[in-house]
Design a protein around this motif. Structure first.
Motif, PDB file in Angstrom:
ATOM      1  N   ILE A 132       6.299  -1.930  -4.606  1.00 11.73           N
ATOM      2  CA  ILE A 132       6.395  -3.891  -5.581  1.00 11.73           C
ATOM      3  C   ILE A 132       6.105  -3.337  -6.589  1.00 11.73           C
ATOM      4  N   ARG A 133       5.503  -2.356  -7.291  1.00 17.70           N
ATOM      5  CA  ARG A 133       5.516  -2.530  -8.801  1.00 17.70           C
ATOM      6  C   ARG A 133       6.771  -1.684  -9.617  1.00 17.70           C
ATOM      7  N   LEU A 134       7.282  -1.588  -8.332  1.00 18.66           N
ATOM      8  CA  LEU A 134       8.820  -0.882  -8.992  1.00 18.66           C
ATOM      9  C   LEU A 134       9.622  -1.445  -9.916  1.00 18.66           C
ATOM     10  N   SER A 141      12.161 -10.372  -6.673  1.00 14.92           N
ATOM     11  CA  SER A 141      13.701 -11.188  -7.437  1.00 14.92           C
ATOM     12  C   SER A 141      13.328 -13.152  -7.398  1.00 14.92           C
ATOM     13  N   GLU A 142      11.859 -13.021  -5.865  1.00  8.95           N
ATOM     14  CA  GLU A 142      11.880 -14.315  -6.424  1.00  8.95           C
ATOM     15  C   GLU A 142      10.165 -14.786  -6.947  1.00  8.95           C
ATOM     16  N   GLY A 143       9.735 -13.411  -7.447  1.00  9.45           N
ATOM     17  CA  GLY A 143       9.169 -13.922  -8.478  1.00  9.45           C
ATOM     18  C   GLY A 143       7.418 -14.184  -7.137  1.00  9.45           C
ATOM     19  N   LEU A 144       7.655 -13.059  -5.900  1.00 13.87           N
ATOM     20  CA  LEU A 144       6.377 -14.013  -5.450  1.00 13.87           C
ATOM     21  C   LEU A 144       5.238 -12.314  -5.744  1.00 13.87           C
ATOM     22  N   GLU A 145       5.615 -11.508  -6.560  1.00 14.65           N
ATOM     23  CA  GLU A 145       4.453 -10.884  -6.294  1.00 14.65           C
ATOM     24  C   GLU A 145       3.063 -11.279  -5.932  1.00 14.65           C
ATOM     25  N   PRO A 146       2.600 -12.012  -6.776  1.00 17.76           N
ATOM     26  CA  PRO A 146       1.434 -12.880  -7.095  1.00 17.76           C
ATOM     27  C   PRO A 146       1.002 -12.489  -5.200  1.00 17.76           C
ATOM     28  N   LEU A 147       1.975 -12.702  -4.351  1.00 16.26           N
ATOM     29  CA  LEU A 147       1.808 -12.812  -3.164  1.00 16.26           C
ATOM     30  C   LEU A 147       1.461 -11.658  -2.564  1.00 16.26           C
ATOM     31  N   ILE A 148       1.105 -10.595  -2.970  1.00  9.81           N
ATOM     32  CA  ILE A 148       1.259  -9.025  -2.107  1.00  9.81           C
ATOM     33  C   ILE A 148      -0.182  -8.474  -2.668  1.00  9.81           C
ATOM     34  N   GLU A 149      -0.768  -8.927  -4.295  1.00 13.29           N
ATOM     35  CA  GLU A 149      -1.642  -8.897  -4.762  1.00 13.29           C
ATOM     36  C   GLU A 149      -2.811  -8.757  -4.100  1.00 13.29           C
ATOM     37  N   PRO A 150      -4.139 -10.036  -3.031  1.00 10.71           N
ATOM     38  CA  PRO A 150      -4.506  -9.542  -2.565  1.00 10.71           C
ATOM     39  C   PRO A 150      -4.479  -8.020  -1.437  1.00 10.71           C
ATOM     40  N   LEU A 151      -3.374  -8.032  -0.768  1.00  9.33           N
ATOM     41  CA  LEU A 151      -2.706  -6.718  -0.090  1.00  9.33           C
ATOM     42  C   LEU A 151      -3.307  -6.013  -0.257  1.00  9.33           C
ATOM     43  N   ARG A 209       1.077  -1.613   0.710  1.00  3.66           N
ATOM     44  CA  ARG A 209      -0.210  -0.009  -0.473  1.00  3.66           C
ATOM     45  C   ARG A 209       0.697   1.464   0.149  1.00  3.66           C
ATOM     46  N   THR A 210       2.149   1.207   0.156  1.00  2.00           N
ATOM     47  CA  THR A 210       2.928   2.414   0.225  1.00  2.00           C
ATOM     48  C   THR A 210       3.319   2.555  -1.136  1.00  2.00           C
ATOM     49  N   GLU A 211       3.228   4.071  -1.983  1.00  2.00           N
ATOM     50  CA  GLU A 211       4.252   4.343  -3.013  1.00  2.00           C
ATOM     51  C   GLU A 211       5.095   4.891  -2.572  1.00  2.00           C
ATOM     52  N   MET A 212       6.004   4.854  -3.740  1.00  2.00           N
ATOM     53  CA  MET A 212       7.134   5.944  -4.199  1.00  2.00           C
ATOM     54  C   MET A 212       7.229   7.245  -3.945  1.00  2.00           C
ATOM     55  N   PRO A 213       7.857   7.736  -2.745  1.00  2.00           N
ATOM     56  CA  PRO A 213       7.463   9.602  -2.674  1.00  2.00           C
ATOM     57  C   PRO A 213       8.122   9.638  -3.138  1.00  2.00           C
ATOM     58  N   SER A 230      -5.532  -3.379  -2.026  1.00  2.00           N
ATOM     59  CA  SER A 230      -7.120  -3.167  -2.032  1.00  2.00           C
ATOM     60  C   SER A 230      -6.561  -1.670  -2.627  1.00  2.00           C
ATOM     61  N   ASP A 231      -8.328  -1.560  -3.273  1.00  2.00           N
ATOM     62  CA  ASP A 231      -7.534   0.127  -4.005  1.00  2.00           C
ATOM     63  C   ASP A 231      -6.414   0.151  -4.123  1.00  2.00           C
ATOM     64  N   GLN A 232      -5.447  -0.150  -4.874  1.00  2.00           N
ATOM     65  CA  GLN A 232      -4.283   0.517  -5.401  1.00  2.00           C
ATOM     66  C   GLN A 232      -4.176   0.058  -6.628  1.00  2.00           C
ATOM     67  N   ARG A 233      -3.796   1.419  -7.172  1.00  2.00           N
ATOM     68  CA  ARG A 233      -3.937   1.468  -8.809  1.00  2.00           C
ATOM     69  C   ARG A 233      -3.127   0.205  -8.883  1.00  2.00           C
ATOM     70  N   ARG A 234      -3.241  -0.486 -10.430  1.00  7.33           N
ATOM     71  CA  ARG A 234      -2.605  -1.576 -10.383  1.00  7.33           C
ATOM     72  C   ARG A 234      -1.887  -1.631 -12.453  1.00  7.33           C
TER      73      ARG A 234
END
Length: 75
Positions: A27-29, A59-69, A13-17, A71-75
């Protein structure tokens, strides 16, 4: 690296400031951008910790684990 559930929520949920990717969820950087920071030094404090965690997860390809968290973020 040790992290808690709260760290994963913050990562989702944190955006690059600042910079080229300002406003983009950490997580999308791009992995190359995170690697550059790893080589130059992550910012101090929580932001740097979350960026390091983002690099580890990407680097481990685990981004899908973060997707459900993300909520209401730009994708």
């Amino acid at each position: 690296m040790s992290f808690q559930h709260e760290d994963l929520l913050a990562l989702a949920r944190t955006e690059m400031p600042f910079g080229k990717y300002s406003g983009k969820p950490l997580i999308r950087l791009p992995e190359e951008y995170l690697l550059w920071f790893q080589n130059k030094g992550f910012p101090p404090g929580k932001l740097g910790e979350l960026m390091a965690l983002a690099l580890l997860i990407r680097s481990e390809g685990l981004e899908p684990l973060i997707e459900p968290l993300m909520s209401d973020q730009r994708r």
